[in-house]
Design a protein around this motif. Structure first.
Motif, PDB file in Angstrom:
ATOM      1  N   ARG A  42     -27.494  71.355 -46.725  1.00  0.00           N
ATOM      2  CA  ARG A  42     -28.204  70.809 -47.299  1.00  0.00           C
ATOM      3  C   ARG A  42     -26.855  69.289 -46.850  1.00  0.00           C
ATOM      4  O   ARG A  42     -25.625  69.462 -46.614  1.00  0.00           O
ATOM      5  N   THR A  43     -27.214  68.694 -46.506  1.00  0.00           N
ATOM      6  CA  THR A  43     -26.176  68.179 -45.616  1.00  0.00           C
ATOM      7  C   THR A  43     -26.436  66.074 -45.896  1.00  0.00           C
ATOM      8  O   THR A  43     -27.762  65.527 -46.180  1.00  0.00           O
TER       9      THR A  43
ATOM     10  N   THR B 102     -19.325  62.153 -45.758  1.00  0.00           N
ATOM     11  CA  THR B 102     -19.985  62.837 -44.811  1.00  0.00           C
ATOM     12  C   THR B 102     -20.072  64.246 -44.940  1.00  0.00           C
ATOM     13  O   THR B 102     -18.971  64.622 -45.059  1.00  0.00           O
ATOM     14  N   VAL B 103     -20.952  65.199 -45.873  1.00  0.00           N
ATOM     15  CA  VAL B 103     -21.307  66.065 -45.960  1.00  0.00           C
ATOM     16  C   VAL B 103     -22.369  67.521 -45.507  1.00  0.00           C
ATOM     17  O   VAL B 103     -23.428  67.244 -45.095  1.00  0.00           O
TER      18      VAL B 103
ATOM     19  N   ASN C  30     -17.824  69.044 -57.277  1.00  0.00           N
ATOM     20  CA  ASN C  30     -17.681  68.541 -57.340  1.00  0.00           C
ATOM     21  C   ASN C  30     -18.490  68.153 -56.346  1.00  0.00           C
ATOM     22  O   ASN C  30     -18.909  66.838 -56.434  1.00  0.00           O
ATOM     23  N   TYR C  31     -18.914  68.716 -55.319  1.00  0.00           N
ATOM     24  CA  TYR C  31     -20.137  68.398 -53.838  1.00  0.00           C
ATOM     25  C   TYR C  31     -21.766  68.079 -54.640  1.00  0.00           C
ATOM     26  O   TYR C  31     -21.773  67.846 -53.809  1.00  0.00           O
ATOM     27  N   ARG C  32     -21.308  69.313 -55.470  1.00  0.00           N
ATOM     28  CA  ARG C  32     -22.988  69.384 -55.717  1.00  0.00           C
ATOM     29  C   ARG C  32     -23.030  68.270 -56.707  1.00  0.00           C
ATOM     30  O   ARG C  32     -24.670  67.602 -56.541  1.00  0.00           O
ATOM     31  N   THR C  33     -22.283  68.081 -57.438  1.00  0.00           N
ATOM     32  CA  THR C  33     -22.282  66.796 -58.333  1.00  0.00           C
ATOM     33  C   THR C  33     -22.876  65.842 -56.948  1.00  0.00           C
ATOM     34  O   THR C  33     -23.508  64.998 -57.070  1.00  0.00           O
ATOM     35  N   PHE C  34     -21.845  65.784 -55.780  1.00  0.00           N
ATOM     36  CA  PHE C  34     -22.194  64.751 -54.935  1.00  0.00           C
ATOM     37  C   PHE C  34     -23.616  63.955 -54.358  1.00  0.00           C
ATOM     38  O   PHE C  34     -24.200  63.832 -54.322  1.00  0.00           O
TER      39      PHE C  34
ATOM     40  N   HIS D  59     -26.195  63.268 -56.796  1.00  0.00           N
ATOM     41  CA  HIS D  59     -26.182  61.550 -56.889  1.00  0.00           C
ATOM     42  C   HIS D  59     -26.748  60.923 -55.064  1.00  0.00           C
ATOM     43  O   HIS D  59     -27.711  60.057 -55.117  1.00  0.00           O
ATOM     44  N   PHE D  60     -26.892  62.113 -54.447  1.00  0.00           N
ATOM     45  CA  PHE D  60     -27.068  61.829 -52.884  1.00  0.00           C
ATOM     46  C   PHE D  60     -28.585  61.911 -53.289  1.00  0.00           C
ATOM     47  O   PHE D  60     -29.492  60.900 -52.314  1.00  0.00           O
ATOM     48  N   GLU D  61     -29.990  63.140 -53.811  1.00  0.00           N
ATOM     49  CA  GLU D  61     -31.177  63.072 -53.668  1.00  0.00           C
ATOM     50  C   GLU D  61     -31.928  62.097 -54.690  1.00  0.00           C
ATOM     51  O   GLU D  61     -32.138  61.610 -54.375  1.00  0.00           O
ATOM     52  N   ALA D  62     -30.559  61.620 -55.819  1.00  0.00           N
ATOM     53  CA  ALA D  62     -31.150  60.842 -56.778  1.00  0.00           C
ATOM     54  C   ALA D  62     -31.294  58.904 -56.187  1.00  0.00           C
ATOM     55  O   ALA D  62     -31.961  59.148 -56.533  1.00  0.00           O
TER      56      ALA D  62
END
Length: 205
Positions: free
Chosen positions: A35-36, A143-144, A176-180, A183-186
């Protein structure tokens, strides 16, 4: 990641590219899913040759023409994981700003956006667009790239930095990045609406 070192395609670049780029190739190769989230650029696994070339020409310090071409061919070869017999599951969350940013000529931008639409129609690829209307949201400056391993404890996050790639593995960092990413997907549009917005941008070129 080190089990098959020396026997994979990225090894041909070991003398010509920074090690972080080779590590990224290896990470993507072994990931069970990726996922990016991208705010300013099109994800590397979607970039066309002409788009990627323009990106690398903006590098600081400036790259020589051969160095640019090494990076371009390496980036395109990375995309092989999306075309394999058993392709890697890939979710790309792209901000509208990255889609509207003009890279080179109209033709380069048009080709790039059409390519994203085509990729979004593959079963293993999901493209979600964060519209301008979403406003500010947690992680908006990030940017992840989140690479999933066989088990969550083997997941890895890759971040772009001015000095190269940064890889994160600690449990609290992954959480933390799973949470990020959640949020991005939401705040992103659903798949069909995302595709419609990309086509709208193409038609406005």
């Amino acid at each position: 990641m080190t089990a098959s070192r020396g026997r994979n395609w990225w090894e041909e670049y070991r003398e010509s590219l920074p090690s972080g780029l080779l590590d990224l190739s290896e990470l993507e190769h072994h990931a069970t899913g990726i996922r990016t989230a991208q705010i300013a650029h099109i994800p590397g696994l979607f970039q066309t040759v002409d788009y990627a070339r323009l990106v690398f020409r903006q590098s600081i310090p400036k790259l020589s023409p051969p160095e640019v071409e090494y990076r371009v061919t390496h980036r395109i070869k990375r995309q092989g994981i999306l075309f394999a017999d058993s392709p890697t599951s890939y979710t790309a969350i792209i901000h509208e700003a990255a889609l509207r940013m003009r890279f080179g000529s109209r033709d380069v931008t048009h080709e790039q956006l059409e390519h994203i639409v085509e990729m979004s129609e593959r079963d293993h690829v999901t493209v979600l667009v964060i519209p301008y209307d979403a406003g500010i949201f947690p992680g908006a400056g990030q940017t992840v790239l989140y690479a999933e391993g066989p088990v969550p404890q083997l997941d890895t996050v890759q971040l772009d930095a001015e000095h190269g790639s940064v890889f994160l593995h600690a449990d609290f960092q992954l959480e933390n990045y799973r949470t990020f990413m959640s949020h991005f997907e939401a705040v992103a549009l659903k798949e069909a609406a995302s595709r419609d917005l990309i086509r709208e941008i193409i038609n406005a070129l």
